[in-house]
Design an enzyme around this catalytic site. Structure first.
Site, PDB file in Angstrom:
ATOM      1  CB  SER A 203     -34.805 -15.823  32.153  1.00  0.00           C
ATOM      2  OG  SER A 203     -33.438 -15.595  32.091  1.00  0.00           O
ATOM      3  CB  CYS A 204     -31.074 -18.962  29.820  1.00  0.00           C
ATOM      4  SG  CYS A 204     -31.121 -18.071  28.105  1.00  0.00           S
ATOM      5  CB  THR A 205     -33.454 -22.240  33.396  1.00  0.00           C
ATOM      6  OG1 THR A 205     -33.233 -22.817  34.700  1.00  0.00           O
ATOM      7  CG2 THR A 205     -34.057 -23.544  32.679  1.00  0.00           C
TER       8      THR A 205
END
Length: 237
Positions: A203-205
């Site tokens: 996922s995005c971070t």
């Protein structure tokens, strides 16, 4: 009114108009943020819950020859659905529908997406890496708390006929969004050195950005046949 006061009046009028415009602009931004971070979650959650129930209903019908374990994609596909992902570390009773593809159009449905470009394996394949992605914020934010997953945590993938139970071995808090090595058959940086049955969550971070990617890796520990009551495996109990 003396002519010397006219510029001051004009400036005050201009500032008043500017203030109103800035206030309106701020209100629009606030509404847009509420839409992106709250309303899209509501819509996506409704869509995902309905799709998950539809998939479960199809599983009640007699299975055909194209079931997991044969190396053939399941024929019970519902709009690209592959199965249901369970991750206790993301919340009690957490589950999310998994669909083919990781495009925005797929992930915005509030589901987790299976990487097809570059391609990744499916749990019932002979070996490989079952790689998934989901949003961290907005549109269901199904992996919002992905940073809470740690070594030893269970990840379970449910199909019509099997429960695939994985255990987390390693995580990568931040990497480039172009790091495709993280989802290869023997994922780079995972600590694995030989082919096997792996799962990868991405996922995005940081949260509310798409600058980098956060990664979780696990390996398959057992495959549990689904009984008539669909009793969850011990990892979920």
């Amino acid at each position: 009114m003396p002519s010397g006061h006219r510029p001051t009046a004009v400036v005050r009028g201009a500032l008043s108009v500017l203030g109103e415009l800035l206030l309106t602009f701020g209100l629009v931004l606030g509404l847009f943020a509420a839409y992106e971070l709250w309303w899209t979650d509501v819509i996506a959650d409704r869509h995902e819950a309905k799709a998950q129930q539809e998939l479960l209903r199809t599983w009640q019908a007699p299975p055909d020859a194209s079931t997991p374990g044969t190396g053939v994609a399941p024929a019970y596909d519902v709009g690209g659905a592959l199965g249901i992902l369970h991750v206790p570390a993301l919340g009690r009773g957490y589950s999310v529908l998994v669909k083919e593809g990781t495009s925005t159009a797929v992930l915005n449905q509030g589901v987790a997406g299976h990487y097809t470009s570059p391609p990744s394996a499916l749990p019932w394949d002979a070996s490989g890496n079952f790689a998934l992605a989901a949003h961290r914020d907005g549109h269901g934010a199904k992996f919002h708390n992905i940073d809470k997953i740690g070594a030893g945590d269970a990840i379970v993938f449910e199909t019509r006929t099997e429960w695939y139970v994985y255990r987390v071995d390693n995580t990568l808090p931040k990497t480039s969004k172009d790091n495709v090595g993280a989802i290869t058959p023997v994922p780079a940086g995972s600590g694995y050195t030989t082919p096997g049955h792996y799962i990868t969550l991405t996922s995005c971070t940081p949260v509310f950005t798409s600058l980098y990617r956060i990664v979780v890796w696990g390996h398959l520990t057992e495959t549990v046949p689904v009984d008539q009551q669909r009793t969850p495996p011990a990892a979920l109990r």
